[in-house]
Design an enzyme around this catalytic site. Sequence first.
Site, PDB file in Angstrom:
ATOM      1  N   HIS A  82     -55.236 -50.536  38.297  1.00 46.09           N
ATOM      2  CA  HIS A  82     -54.328 -50.971  39.363  1.00 46.09           C
ATOM      3  C   HIS A  82     -54.250 -52.488  39.342  1.00 46.09           C
ATOM      4  CE1 HIS A  82     -52.211 -50.830  43.186  1.00 46.09           C
ATOM      5  NE2 HIS A  82     -52.895 -51.913  43.503  1.00 46.09           N
ATOM      6  N   ASP A 161     -51.731 -45.109  55.303  1.00 45.07           N
ATOM      7  CA  ASP A 161     -51.577 -46.475  54.773  1.00 45.07           C
ATOM      8  C   ASP A 161     -50.110 -46.880  54.800  1.00 45.07           C
ATOM      9  OD1 ASP A 161     -52.200 -48.922  53.223  1.00 45.07           O
ATOM     10  OD2 ASP A 161     -50.949 -47.906  51.747  1.00 45.07           O
ATOM     11  N   ARG A 168     -48.107 -53.721  59.457  1.00 46.13           N
ATOM     12  CA  ARG A 168     -48.717 -55.021  59.093  1.00 46.13           C
ATOM     13  C   ARG A 168     -47.653 -55.984  58.598  1.00 46.13           C
ATOM     14  NH1 ARG A 168     -52.502 -53.412  54.635  1.00 46.13           N
ATOM     15  NH2 ARG A 168     -52.801 -55.643  54.395  1.00 46.13           N
ATOM     16  N   SER A 183     -56.219 -50.707  51.969  1.00 48.15           N
ATOM     17  CA  SER A 183     -54.884 -50.183  51.675  1.00 48.15           C
ATOM     18  C   SER A 183     -54.777 -49.801  50.198  1.00 48.15           C
ATOM     19  CB  SER A 183     -53.855 -51.264  52.043  1.00 48.15           C
ATOM     20  OG  SER A 183     -52.611 -50.971  51.503  1.00 48.15           O
ATOM     21  N   LYS A 187     -55.139 -45.505  48.334  1.00 51.87           N
ATOM     22  CA  LYS A 187     -54.207 -44.833  47.415  1.00 51.87           C
ATOM     23  C   LYS A 187     -54.901 -44.490  46.096  1.00 51.87           C
ATOM     24  CE  LYS A 187     -51.581 -48.193  48.556  1.00 51.87           C
ATOM     25  NZ  LYS A 187     -50.666 -49.219  49.037  1.00 51.87           N
TER      26      LYS A 187
HETATM   27  N1  URA Z   1     -50.823 -53.759  48.134  1.00 50.32           N
HETATM   28  C1  URA Z   1     -51.125 -52.701  48.916  1.00 50.32           C
HETATM   29  O1  URA Z   1     -50.973 -51.565  48.501  1.00 50.32           O
HETATM   30  N2  URA Z   1     -51.598 -52.957  50.160  1.00 50.32           N
HETATM   31  C2  URA Z   1     -51.798 -54.188  50.649  1.00 50.32           C
HETATM   32  O2  URA Z   1     -52.248 -54.338  51.780  1.00 50.32           O
HETATM   33  C3  URA Z   1     -51.470 -55.267  49.833  1.00 50.32           C
HETATM   34  C4  URA Z   1     -50.989 -55.024  48.563  1.00 50.32           C
END
Ligand code: URA
Length: 434
Positions: A82, A161, A168, A183, A187
């Site tokens: 990622h 999220d 946010r 966050s 995932k």
């Molecule tokens: N990418 C994400 O998936 N979440 C965040 O809070 C910031 C970047």
Amino acid sequence: MRMYDLIIKKRNGKVLSKDEIDYIVKSYTQGEIPDYQMSAFLMAVYFQGMNERETTDLTLAMAKSGDLLNLSEIHGVKVDKHSTGGIGDKTTLIIGPMLASLEIPVAKMSGRGLGFTGGTIDKLESIPGFRTALSREEFIRNVNELHIAIAGQTANLAPADKKIYALRDVTGTVEQASLIASSIMSKKLASGADVIVLDVKTGSGAFMKTEEAAEDLARRMVSIGKLSGRKVTAVLTDMNEPLGQMVGNSLEVQEAIQVLRGEGDVRLNEVVYTLAAYMILGAGAADSYEQAKTKLIDVIRSGKALHRFAAFVERQGGDPDYILGKKSFAKARYIEPVFPERDGYLADCKAEEIGHAVLILGGGRETKESVIDHNVGIQICNHLGDTVHAGTPFAYIHGNSPDQVEEAKQCIRQAYTISEEKPSPKPVVKKIIE
Ligand code: URA
């Protein structure tokens, strides 16, 4: 439990229990806590932070809010990577086939681009015919047979999220390390991989502008991984300029093919080999970093990785002739040079502006509904520290409208600072955090 009490508790700097965090995530996702209370809570977290245990509990609560991908039918150690987001980052397109050709299963859920950063799914969709919507069965079958599948994220992957992130985004609470770490990791944990290698970017084109902030984020994510039983390594990489020479969907696929042919940009190659080597080590398929690297060099030299990319593209409905050079990708109508304003050294780059230029050309998404022009983009011929001359182009704009090309040109010129003094070189791989 009352949300009001939990807001006050966090506002006063106290530590929340797992049950309290579970309650907040569950009730907010189900619509039982209103946005105004959740906003106040997020702002309290923004100022008071969360400790490691709270951050892990928040991550797990968000991961469990939707489908948890069960990859147990896939044989072997599943690896995932990622990136925290940057400009010109096409590493997944290269690393996926490299590892698959070593029979290391890559089962990857990827996202679309939004704003100035691109997304792997958009890049892959610039290959004629390529499909990213796969059923679970197809996804698993492809990984078992070809060792690679890349699909778009399902709507029900960590829905908590998704909802919290959207809030946010409009309440000034994005830039908080615990919130970002949870966050991203929610995932990743929901996607089911055993081994996760994180490419944490730092610099002008990254979320984390300083190395300290990027390192703090990386350490939090590694710790969440450890506390939830996954093997996580973070690689801190430079994003003070685009990664590689191409920015834009189809152009980036073409650059990925170059690297798979054993050519391509030095800095891009370095990031690719580092991330891929740590994925191999995580999967237990090599005893040392050097051995992992040798394996990667072999699959490039033998052409195995390139052919695996072609096979993967064909399996997901795309035309492999584009990958093997038998057909050429469509070009934008205008390909215009950009000249530096004077002789000197490329000293500084506002990398976000390059992403912005691609947006101007129609190659990115301003809103989730935007339609992308896959063929437009920017080619940057020089790196920071290189000498440039006023009469020699240092970039090319690939665009389909003269007005957009002109605007993008200005953007690129303004993005770079040219100086008389040679700047000190910045390594592209900065640190490994395990
Ligand atoms: N990418 C994400 O998936 N979440 C965040 O809070 C910031 C970047």
